[in-house]
Design an enzyme around this catalytic site. Sequence first.
Site, short mmCIF file in Angstrom:
data_model
loop_
_atom_site.label_atom_id
_atom_site.label_comp_id
_atom_site.label_asym_id
_atom_site.label_seq_id
_atom_site.Cartn_x
_atom_site.Cartn_y
_atom_site.Cartn_z
N GLU A 1 51.29 33.47 24.51
CA GLU A 1 50.00 34.07 24.83
C GLU A 1 49.28 33.16 25.81
OE1 GLU A 1 47.65 35.02 21.36
OE2 GLU A 1 49.40 35.77 20.25
N GLU B 1 51.53 33.07 14.32
CA GLU B 1 50.41 32.35 13.71
C GLU B 1 50.52 32.30 12.18
OE1 GLU B 1 46.95 32.68 17.04
OE2 GLU B 1 47.24 34.44 15.79
#
Length: 984
Positions: A494, A428
């Site tokens: 994820e 991220e």
Amino acid sequence: MPAHSDHRWFTSAEEAATGASSFERCLNGLWKFHYARNPSSTPAGFESSAYDTSGWDDIPVPAHIQLQGYDRPQYANVQYPWDGHETLEVGEAPSLFNPVGSYVTTVVVDEAPAEGERLSISFKGAESGIAVWLNGTFIGYGEDTFTPSEFDITDAVVVGENKLAAQVFKWTSASWMEDQDFYRFSGIFRDVMLYRRPRAHLEHLEVSVDLPDPLDRATVSVATELVGDGSVTATLVGVGPLSEVDGVLTVEVDQPRLWSAEDPYLYDLVLEVREADGAVTEVVPQRVGIRRFGIEDGLLRINGKRIVFTGVNRHEFGLQGRVMSREQTEADIQLIKANGLNSVRTSHYPNNSFFYELCDEYGLYVIDEMNLETHAMWDKVAHGVVDVEEALPGDRPEWLEPLLDRAVSMVRRDRNHPSIVIWSCGNESFGGTNILEVSNYFRSVDNRPVHYEGVHWDPRYPETTDMVSTMYTPADDIEAFLKTNRDKPYVLCEFAHAMGNSFGAVDKYLDLAYREPLFQGGFIWDFADQAIALKDRYGRDYFGYGGDCGEAPHDSEFCGNGILFADHTPTPRMQEVKYLYQGFATRINADSVTITNRMLFTDTSAYDAVATLTREGVAVASAGLETAVAPGETETYPLPLSIPQEPGEYAIEVSYRLREATRWAPAGHEVGWEQVAVAVPGVVAPAALPAPEVVDGIHNIGVRGAHFEALFSRLYGGLVSYRYGFTPDGGHELLKSMPMPNFWHAPTSNEKGWGAPFLDGDWLLASRYARPLRDPKNPVVTRLDDSVVLTFAYELPTRPVSGCEIAYRVFGDGRVEVTVKVRPGDGLGDLPEYGMLFSIDADYKALRWYGEGPDECYVDRRGGARLGVYSADVNDMLTPYLRPQESGSRTGVRWAEVTDSGGAGIRFECPGGMEFSALPWSPFEIENAPHAIDLPPVQRTWIRPALMRRGVAGDDSWGAETHPEYRLPATGELVFTFSFVGIR
């Protein structure tokens, strides 16, 4: 010092066999400690030998200072922890509040290093920057947090006592790259080691394996970096010595036993370092896994076989924060293996070396992720607050060197672990040229594939990642994407955000992974709840989350995403994880069993297969099933037992169990299973009973029989009393309040995430404030030959108003059949749940049910639940999620009994199966409590039979709604019928 491989060195093979090296000493223990709230408040000159620190506090090393009474733990997800407190430019560290820990310990050196020998001190983990002195001499500084900071102290050491001093800064310039979703701590949180290097020392080694098709011959190569004048020889135990070719040691291995998660076989490589005169200076043992992993024919393959990652993201986190012992880590890995997971992503930083050693030994595929996350800055770019040029690290040249330093540190330390199959550039942090350079570095030094999810958000440099990686993408969207994008394999780094009562509809992902070759599985978020063990003002223990330590900013209970609780015991979600991640797909028919072996290298004959027939939880028959399904194949076998002709419902189960004990489970441990329910028609008609007596009073209507009395109130509009089992004082009253229709449950974390409470508010009002129709004909009383029916009508305070009816059909034996009908007003959304709410005395707390279990299950998370008869204490039925919420329900319940210690109580029945909940608190009490300890004293048992509760969802926890098929209809009339009766 430059990063190097994490090998150990010993004086001899005999010493290596003991596991204790005389070249190393652990410096863990109590150190002297001083706390300062910022760098300007630190004690000047404390590192000097003359400075007296005897009056300082003691602190354990390793430990987080925030868990030792200094500063406070702070949980933040996306937010930088200093955000709103100080105005900082990117790369600046906070100055007003930036805790600094000053550490001092004494290191005794018995003899001076011989000529050519070196001494070093390695801090395996210091968060987030560390400065080091020895005897007042400044040694060095490092700020990578999650890989070792090692310092050469040879020139500063003296014989005898040495003063080792360190300062650890909570936030540094590098903290901008450490905005992970975790608790923000500081301090020396991993081991501190003192090393001695002999004159000739193996500083670094790199093991490589060449395993071409047909995988029957491998070449093992070892490149070495030697310090000092000497040479290195090596032997692969059981194979032979390695030969030197162009400065690299190599050996050929015929018919190698290949390493995989299913068979994690490791060869022993022994290296010997000799000085120029031939004397052995050190012996280095190294485990070697012979395996091939990479992208072949467009797919991720292990030893030539397409892999499906049944994975989980794992923070290094336990009751001491990120201070994790080898023993704790091994227990985690045993639990991972025992529940069918085959892979771990180290979110979002390199772990302790022993984690990878254990993964090598137990057999887990690992994505090793670099210590990088800049989520807050990513937010600014992704949401258009700043231009892409301001992304961090983005294209900023000043950030490339620290990034590459972290990449080098990770790869050089970890590369020899066969468990590591993929390098990850971080998490991220948007995109840009800097991360591209990191990925290019990985490829330049190693042949493992490279992962980075941020390309999804910044597609300028797609070559950064060798696979398509996204987070929390619905299975349908993945399938649609792969219809036209087939150039790379697809992995969910994820998925299935397991926050609170969650993990719904995850079966869709596994179905897709075994149907679509390019989709190769994913990694659940995440492994264990991050929570802090705290005490409330009354000394009661509880697990705290964001904000409970007085920190701000924080992100509340968003740290509670684990398939384990904070104490690393399994949550009910693990029941579903293990079922979905098993290596078998089994279809059971009345006379056959069809087995698909999803494993890659293991025949099903390696397991005991047992077929069992039960009726209402009682075993009727059991038989072994001999199977031999090759990896990836499907075979059908006759069912080794037959279904009786006696009417009733039966369950057929096939279970797969370990034949022999492993390091991670005993013999007999179940590794997979399937179950199917079979009904044999035919019903024995109950004996005819006389209709009950009806007492038609002014305000109340009584209905009574030989052993019961029910009292219905015209005044209050419902059933106000139900006594069963007459005694001299009139019988046992079972009701503590009037049963009412119920459409509400305490919102789950996911429901809050997508705003359900705002949309569902009408149904909360309807559950609390239903009003009987003001009609003299309410209730309607209908007398039948064998029963009497009382039908109550209600208005529900929704906008527009909804209508509801409850019909109680009372039989002569006291059984009450309840039919609930609701007609939602036009335009209202779906109901959170649909059923009834009963309350009885808290003495009735023994629960027994015939339905699905044993653990909590919901309509979109019931694959792992099995039909059977189970027992529990009502006081244990509310699942201890970090924040109380809807939990503890069971699906497919045919009957349930709630009784007291003497066996008296109430029985609910629904032959077609209902959802059933019995808890010590009402949905409204649960919703109001921020922690379990905030729930009120137990006064009642609250029972909620329901047609259905909304599925728990779980694609993500900030917008993904429950899938439509797991929601109640929002239009038309809903009808739910069940019955209850007293038992004594």
